[in-house]
Design an enzyme around this catalytic site. Structure first.
Site, PDB file in Angstrom:
ATOM      1  N   HIS B 141      44.126   4.008  10.962  1.00  0.00           N
ATOM      2  CA  HIS B 141      44.530   2.619  10.709  1.00  0.00           C
ATOM      3  C   HIS B 141      43.989   2.214   9.325  1.00  0.00           C
ATOM      4  O   HIS B 141      42.963   2.728   8.890  1.00  0.00           O
ATOM      5  CB  HIS B 141      43.886   1.766  11.809  1.00  0.00           C
ATOM      6  CG  HIS B 141      44.317   0.343  11.837  1.00  0.00           C
ATOM      7  ND1 HIS B 141      43.761  -0.627  11.032  1.00  0.00           N
ATOM      8  CD2 HIS B 141      45.242  -0.299  12.595  1.00  0.00           C
ATOM      9  CE1 HIS B 141      44.319  -1.795  11.303  1.00  0.00           C
ATOM     10  NE2 HIS B 141      45.230  -1.625  12.244  1.00  0.00           N
ATOM     11  N   ASP B 218      37.035   5.175  15.822  1.00  0.00           N
ATOM     12  CA  ASP B 218      37.770   3.910  15.901  1.00  0.00           C
ATOM     13  C   ASP B 218      38.302   3.802  17.327  1.00  0.00           C
ATOM     14  O   ASP B 218      39.277   4.464  17.694  1.00  0.00           O
ATOM     15  CB  ASP B 218      38.903   3.928  14.870  1.00  0.00           C
ATOM     16  CG  ASP B 218      39.840   2.739  15.002  1.00  0.00           C
ATOM     17  OD1 ASP B 218      39.735   1.993  16.003  1.00  0.00           O
ATOM     18  OD2 ASP B 218      40.687   2.562  14.107  1.00  0.00           O
ATOM     19  N   GLN B 221      41.933   1.155  20.183  1.00  0.00           N
ATOM     20  CA  GLN B 221      42.953   1.340  21.217  1.00  0.00           C
ATOM     21  C   GLN B 221      42.433   2.096  22.430  1.00  0.00           C
ATOM     22  O   GLN B 221      43.094   2.120  23.462  1.00  0.00           O
ATOM     23  CB  GLN B 221      44.168   2.098  20.656  1.00  0.00           C
ATOM     24  CG  GLN B 221      44.911   1.385  19.533  1.00  0.00           C
ATOM     25  CD  GLN B 221      45.524   0.067  19.976  1.00  0.00           C
ATOM     26  OE1 GLN B 221      45.719  -0.193  21.161  1.00  0.00           O
ATOM     27  NE2 GLN B 221      45.813  -0.785  19.015  1.00  0.00           N
ATOM     28  N   LYS B 244      41.736  -6.966  22.050  1.00  0.00           N
ATOM     29  CA  LYS B 244      42.667  -5.960  22.581  1.00  0.00           C
ATOM     30  C   LYS B 244      42.306  -5.563  24.011  1.00  0.00           C
ATOM     31  O   LYS B 244      42.861  -4.615  24.566  1.00  0.00           O
ATOM     32  CB  LYS B 244      42.676  -4.724  21.680  1.00  0.00           C
ATOM     33  CG  LYS B 244      43.227  -5.006  20.272  1.00  0.00           C
ATOM     34  CD  LYS B 244      43.346  -3.742  19.475  1.00  0.00           C
ATOM     35  CE  LYS B 244      43.457  -3.967  17.981  1.00  0.00           C
ATOM     36  NZ  LYS B 244      44.767  -4.421  17.538  1.00  0.00           N
ATOM     37  N   CYS B 383      50.033  -0.948  10.284  1.00  0.00           N
ATOM     38  CA  CYS B 383      48.824  -0.706   9.483  1.00  0.00           C
ATOM     39  C   CYS B 383      48.556   0.778   9.288  1.00  0.00           C
ATOM     40  O   CYS B 383      47.393   1.209   9.225  1.00  0.00           O
ATOM     41  CB  CYS B 383      47.599  -1.389  10.072  1.00  0.00           C
ATOM     42  SG  CYS B 383      47.726  -3.160  10.153  1.00  0.00           S
TER      43      CYS B 383
HETATM   44  C1  LIG Z   1      43.516   1.938  15.915  1.00  0.00           C
HETATM   45  C2  LIG Z   1      43.163   0.602  15.350  1.00  0.00           C
HETATM   46  N1  LIG Z   1      42.117   0.490  14.527  1.00  0.00           N
HETATM   47  C3  LIG Z   1      41.744  -0.688  14.021  1.00  0.00           C
HETATM   48  C4  LIG Z   1      42.421  -1.840  14.317  1.00  0.00           C
HETATM   49  C5  LIG Z   1      41.953  -3.109  13.687  1.00  0.00           C
HETATM   50  O1  LIG Z   1      41.538  -4.016  14.647  1.00  0.00           O
HETATM   51  P1  LIG Z   1      41.175  -5.486  14.193  1.00  0.00           P
HETATM   52  O2  LIG Z   1      42.388  -6.020  13.527  1.00  0.00           O
HETATM   53  O3  LIG Z   1      40.833  -6.190  15.455  1.00  0.00           O
HETATM   54  O4  LIG Z   1      40.029  -5.367  13.251  1.00  0.00           O
HETATM   55  C6  LIG Z   1      43.528  -1.772  15.168  1.00  0.00           C
HETATM   56  C7  LIG Z   1      44.349  -2.938  15.529  1.00  0.00           C
HETATM   57  O5  LIG Z   1      44.890  -3.687  14.814  1.00  0.00           O
HETATM   58  C8  LIG Z   1      43.898  -0.527  15.692  1.00  0.00           C
HETATM   59  O6  LIG Z   1      44.957  -0.415  16.498  1.00  0.00           O
END
Ligand SMILES: Cc1ncc(COP(=O)(O)O)c(C=O)c1O
Lengths: 139, 425
Positions: B141, B218, B221, B244, B383
């Site tokens: 991401h 990370d 998910q 989430k 993203c």
């Molecule tokens: C795999 C992954 N990493 C990081 C994020 C970033 O999360 P956040 O926007 O809550 O910081 C997300 C979701 O947007 C994600 O799906």
């Protein structure tokens, strides 16, 4: 149903599936490329002017993107022929949505106006008013 | 298809905790909330972006504001003490949930992104140099990809990407080549938000540790959708977001092994993170407060623990089973259309989301048409722009599932996709 269903009326789908004035022009007076970075839509607009240097004689476009951006560029290419570049500069977002004849949901407005923005920026670059390689719409 | 087989939670009773699932949509979007023009039942399949918030979690927020709103760690008065205890205990609850040793290992952040940035800044910018490498996957991401890419630019560290193969899985031979003695950090997404791939995090941990590198997972998910235990994964760091997993926005967690967090310098300076300040010098507060400068998101932190209670009550194993069944069913139904491309790995190696495209229909058009049917999916690059460049598509549509989704909702999705196909045919 909501805004979106109206967005895909026959006219829009028709322009998307059978885009008018699609292709690159030889020796255009004005040519410019732009994109919506967030959608990946890209459009190139080519404009040929009449001998008066003011009246738009013909417009061609190429591009890749969603139905809204492509249909809007196709309709615009028809609409611009015969207009002056001054009139082109005055086209605003409402004019574009009116031309499309449908309500565009707020998140999709930037798709609808991409072609217009590219044409307007092309004119401004030609006149030396701005200096950009590629138009990029805001998110 | 029958979902209840083999596991024991009742989707209808879960749904009753989420009044928003009764929303109708379709009207004017400039006034938030249901209006008179909203006439289409909502089918919410955008859970990888954010999940809904059940009543007990909304109540936890309301209870705080109505009953004991006060700043934490600052007052001797009763409300401040009540708020401080609840906020601190929320760290314990989140720690327990992922198998951490205790609150010392859980820093509350704004979200996953801030947790990634915390480690990148507090550790990466200080410790890395041109002789080091950081290894990522091609499916990171942006929150990790952009962060480590920029740390690489500033420190001279080499940033390497483990190849994603045709079937959406990582090339583990390439991983073994990328991770070498120069590697100081491996940062990998556990469950891909774009492809649904479940990555072999344990193997990555072993590769990293063989070369004295750390592993940052990370978990944005994965933590919401399956049992996650940091010791089992071999994670040195783990990041995830409350929003989430039935929690509020504005709060997330960074897990870090205590000795690592202890050795790290603070990320933000200010109140709450200090023990003793003179005009010349400052000493830091204990973990985790050293990393929580300023007034934190108190209600959100407390509600984060309530969200953990909620999903734990449903049962993380059950949630995983439920998601797997829905994703497999969606995958099968979408595979019935030969003009629909489904991205990512096959059934048993994917999490509860499906990314797809319909030939000749841009993902944004598709999602607009689905929206007409009340079906909420995400369309875009999720993203992960470099990954989409690699896939050769500007955008994909993504349906992602959570505990309250039903088989009927997958059917509604498939029906709407079918209409879009016909409209554009
Ligand atoms: C795999 C992954 N990493 C990081 C994020 C970033 O999360 P956040 O926007 O809550 O910081 C997300 C979701 O947007 C994600 O799906």
């Amino acid at each position: 149903m909501g805004l979106g269903s109206d967005m895909y009326r026959q006219q829009i789908l028709d322009h998307y599936k059978n885009p008018r004035n699609y292709g690159e022009m030889e020796d255009p007076d004005i040519t410019h490329v732009g994109e919506n970075p967030s959608c990946g839509d890209t459009i190139r607009m080519d404009i040929r002017l009449a001998d008066d240097g003011e009246t738009i004689e013909a417009v061609a476009f190429t591009g890749d993107g969603c139905a809204i951006s492509m249909a809007a560029a196709s309709m615009l290419s028809e609409r611009l022929a015969g207009m002056t570049i001054e009139e082109l500069q005055e086209l605003d977002t409402d004019d574009v949505t009116e031309m499309l004849g449908v309500d565009i949901s707020p998140m999709r407005v930037k798709c609808a106006v991409l072609g217009r923005q590219v044409a307007q920026d092309g004119v401004k670059i030609e006149r030396g008013e701005i200096d950009v390689d590629r138009t990029k719409t805001e998110d | 298809m029958e979902l209840q087989e083999g596991y024991a939670f009742d989707v209808e009773s879960v749904r009753a905790d989420f009044p928003i699932l009764n929303r109708r949509v379709g009207g004017d979007v400039t006034t938030p909330g249901e209006g008179p023009e909203d006439d289409t039942p909502l089918v919410y399949l955008d859970n990888a972006a954010t999940t809904h918030t059940p009543d007990p979690v909304v109540d936890a927020i309301a209870d705080y504001y109505r009953g004991y709103n006060a700043n934490v760690h600052r007052g001797i008065h009763q409300l401040s003490q009540e708020a401080s205890v609840a906020y601190e205990e929320a760290h314990d609850r989140v720690a327990e949930f992922i198998g951490a040793e205790g609150r010392e290992e859980i820093v509350f952040t704004k979200n996953t992104t801030e947790a990634e940035n915390l480690v990148a800044q507090a550790w990466g910018l200080r410790e890395l140099g041109p002789e080091d490498s950081v290894v990522l996957t091609e499916m990171e991401h942006h929150s990790s990809l952009v962060t480590w890419q920029q740390v690489g630019k500033r420190t001279g560290a080499d940033v390497r990407y483990i190849t994603v193969q045709e079937d959406g899985t990582l090339d583990m031979d390439h991983a073994a080549e990328c991770i070498d003695d120069s590697t100081a950090m491996v940062s990998a997404v556990h469950v891909s938000n774009a492809l649904g791939t479940i990555n072999p995090v344990r193997e990555l941990a072993d590769l990293a540790h063989d070369h004295d590198a750390y592993l940052f997972v990370d978990g944005a998910q994965s933590v919401p959708t399956r049992p996650v235990d940091v010791a089992e994964l071999g994670a040195d760091f783990l990041a995830f977001s409350a929003h989430k997993m039935c929690g509020p926005t504005g709060i997330g967690a960074l897990y870090g092994r205590e000795e690592l967090l202890d050795a790290m310098e603070p990320f933000l300076y200010g109140g709450d993170m200090i023990r003793r300040v003179t005009y010349e010098e400052t000493t830091w507060e204990d973990l985790p407060w050293k990393f929580e400068a300023g007034t934190p998101s108190i209600a959100q932190g407390i509600a984060f623990a309530a969200a953990v209670d909620y999903v734990d009550d449903v049962g993380m194993e059950h949630i995983r089973t439920h998601e797997d069944l829905l994703a497999a069913y969606a995958h099968d139904r979408l595979s019935e259309f030969d003009d629909v491309t489904v991205y990512g790995p096959p059934g048993d190696r994917r999490g509860g989301l499906v990314s797809f495209n319909v030939d000749g229909v841009h993902a944004h058009d598709l999602s607009s048409i689905l929206n007409d049917h009340g079906v909420a999916v995400r369309a875009g690059d999720h993203c992960t722009q470099p990954l989409h460049d690699k896939l050769g598509v500007p955008a994909t549509a993504r349906a992602s599932f959570y505990i309250y989704n039903t088989v009927e909702e997958v059917d509604a999705l498939v029906e709407a996709i079918d209409e879009a196909r016909q409209l554009f045919a």
